[in-house]
Each structure stands twice: as structure tokens, then as C-alpha cells.
Motif scaffolding. Structure first.
Motif, PDB file in Angstrom:
ATOM      1  N   GLY A  87      65.044  65.802  29.149  1.00  0.00           N
ATOM      2  CA  GLY A  87      64.928  65.019  30.379  1.00  0.00           C
ATOM      3  C   GLY A  87      65.023  65.868  31.628  1.00  0.00           C
ATOM      4  N   HIS A  88      65.110  67.185  31.469  1.00  0.00           N
ATOM      5  CA  HIS A  88      65.228  68.116  32.593  1.00  0.00           C
ATOM      6  C   HIS A  88      64.306  69.313  32.358  1.00  0.00           C
ATOM      7  N   GLY A  93      65.308  81.707  36.061  1.00  0.00           N
ATOM      8  CA  GLY A  93      66.280  81.917  37.133  1.00  0.00           C
ATOM      9  C   GLY A  93      66.934  80.641  37.631  1.00  0.00           C
ATOM     10  N   ALA A  94      66.777  79.526  36.911  1.00  0.00           N
ATOM     11  CA  ALA A  94      67.346  78.244  37.342  1.00  0.00           C
ATOM     12  C   ALA A  94      68.874  78.321  37.390  1.00  0.00           C
ATOM     13  N   THR A  95      69.443  77.707  38.430  1.00  0.00           N
ATOM     14  CA  THR A  95      70.897  77.621  38.549  1.00  0.00           C
ATOM     15  C   THR A  95      71.411  76.251  38.096  1.00  0.00           C
ATOM     16  N   MET A  96      70.537  75.263  38.040  1.00  0.00           N
ATOM     17  CA  MET A  96      70.871  73.920  37.550  1.00  0.00           C
ATOM     18  C   MET A  96      69.614  73.311  36.939  1.00  0.00           C
ATOM     19  N   PRO A  97      69.748  72.457  35.921  1.00  0.00           N
ATOM     20  CA  PRO A  97      68.578  71.757  35.376  1.00  0.00           C
ATOM     21  C   PRO A  97      68.035  70.786  36.428  1.00  0.00           C
ATOM     22  N   GLU A  98      66.730  70.674  36.520  1.00  0.00           N
ATOM     23  CA  GLU A  98      66.072  69.767  37.460  1.00  0.00           C
ATOM     24  C   GLU A  98      65.654  68.514  36.698  1.00  0.00           C
ATOM     25  N   PRO A  99      66.161  67.315  37.080  1.00  0.00           N
ATOM     26  CA  PRO A  99      65.792  66.107  36.343  1.00  0.00           C
ATOM     27  C   PRO A  99      64.299  65.800  36.492  1.00  0.00           C
ATOM     28  N   CYS A 100      63.704  65.292  35.430  1.00  0.00           N
ATOM     29  CA  CYS A 100      62.305  64.868  35.500  1.00  0.00           C
ATOM     30  C   CYS A 100      62.229  63.600  36.344  1.00  0.00           C
ATOM     31  N   GLY A 101      61.195  63.466  37.127  1.00  0.00           N
ATOM     32  CA  GLY A 101      61.018  62.290  37.975  1.00  0.00           C
ATOM     33  C   GLY A 101      60.441  61.124  37.202  1.00  0.00           C
ATOM     34  N   LYS A 102      60.294  59.994  37.894  1.00  0.00           N
ATOM     35  CA  LYS A 102      59.699  58.813  37.278  1.00  0.00           C
ATOM     36  C   LYS A 102      58.271  59.144  36.860  1.00  0.00           C
ATOM     37  N   GLY A 103      57.887  58.665  35.701  1.00  0.00           N
ATOM     38  CA  GLY A 103      56.553  58.929  35.174  1.00  0.00           C
ATOM     39  C   GLY A 103      56.422  60.296  34.506  1.00  0.00           C
TER      40      GLY A 103
END
Length: 182
Positions: A87-88, A93-103
Motif C-alpha cells: 500500500g506504499h 533514498g526514501a526516508t518514509m514510505p509514501e502511501p498510494c493515493g486513491k485509485g
């Protein structure tokens, strides 16, 4: 001097190499940087904690290592990258997981990017795992009778998404009549 070592029988101080340091005067050997830290320069008195998005997995690191796509590191001094949750998405180099948006969705661990939901499915909230299929189904009847929705309520619950449970009210069969084709 600090940043150097003086071994037994040495006539000159030897500079500490990258990946090590000497915090005090008269050290007989330089100390390796601890895991989670690095030192890229000679003759140093301390090491540097790895930045978020990077790791230093071993003692004596001379450089930070970038967390690869599908992983992240949110703290200073990390020794290992964490796997991006479903779901992310996590770019290199990511410092935090990015949530997937709607759709959008990322149904597997370690996704580098979110993808669009397939045709006929949807993701109605952020941080989408597996896309859902609409729970309502239309059953078409022969042209002599109007089309009806056959079930007044239907509930969908998927084990892969324990928090996703939807209940959708549907008009009763008596209240929804579609006109006949001419």
C-alpha cells in the motif's frame, strides 16, 4: 595529535584512515567507526551518523549506502534499510514510505512505485493494497421485463486488507425499474 595513532616503536604519528578515528592524543591504534556511522576522510576525531535514507551496515564504513528502491530508512545511524509496506511506495533514498493515493495500489511488500488499479476495480482510500472489485452486480433480464438489482445489500470483506469492509445499500427491487428498450 588527535586523529592519529602512535603504535609501539613508531617515530611519527600515523593518520587515521577513512572509516576510523582517534578522539584523544596518544592512541596506539585508530578506532573503527561503529555500524550506523561512517568517516570519509583521513585524520578525523569522530565519525558521522548515517543520514535517513542511507545505511552504514558495517564497522569501519567510509561512505553511506543509499537505500534501494522498495526500501527506506527513517532514522539517523541505521544499519539496515526497511522493506516498504504494501500500500506504499519507496523510491531509492526514501526516508518514509509514501502511501498510494486513491485509485492507486501497491499490493506487494517492497514496491518502488504505486500503480493504477486495473479496470473494473477501485481503491477508495489512501495506502491501497490490493484493489477491490465493486460488490454490486446488475443482472439483466430479457427485454420483455425491466432489469432489476437482485440483492438489497451486499458486504465485501477481504482477508488481505483486514480494515477494508464495505457495506453498500442498494435500492430494493420494487423501487428500481429501468425502461424497456423500444
Amino acid at each position: 595529535p588527535k586523529g592519529t595513532s602512535c603504535g609501539v616503536g613508531s617515530t611519527q604519528p600515523e593518520p587515521c584512515r577513512p572509516g576510523s578515528f582517534a578522539a584523544t592524543i596518544g592512541q596506539s591504534i585508530c578506532t573503527n567507526c561503529a555500524p550506523g556511522n561512517y568517516q570519509p576522510l583521513y585524520t578525523q576525531t569522530s565519525c558521522i551518523a548515517c543520514e535517513p535514507g542511507y545505511i552504514c551496515p558495517r564497522a569501519g564504513s567510509t561512505l553511506q549506502q543509499l537505500c534501494g528502491a522498495g526500501t527506506f530508512s527513517s532514522t539517523r545511524g541505521a544499519t539496515a534499510c526497511e522493506i516498504c509496506p504494501h500500500g506504499h511506495a519507496c523510491v531509492a533514498g526514501a526516508t518514509m514510505p509514501e502511501p498510494c493515493g486513491k485509485g492507486m495500489h501497491a499490493p506487494r511488500l517492497g514496491a518502488a512505485k504505486c500503480t493504477s488499479c486495473p479496470a473494473g476495480s477501485f481503491m477508495s482510500r489512501l495506502a491501497g493494497g490490493a484493489p477491490l472489485r465493486p460488490p454490486m452486480q446488475l443482472l439483466l433480464t430479457p427485454p420483455s421485463k425491466p432489469a432489476l438489482l437482485t440483492q438489497p445489500r451486499q458486504q465485501l470483506s477481504l482477508p488481505s486488507m483486514p480494515t477494508a469492509s464495505f457495506e453498500m445499500p442498494v435500492p430494493s427491487a420494487q423501487s428500481l425499474h429501468l425502461p424497456r428498450s423500444p
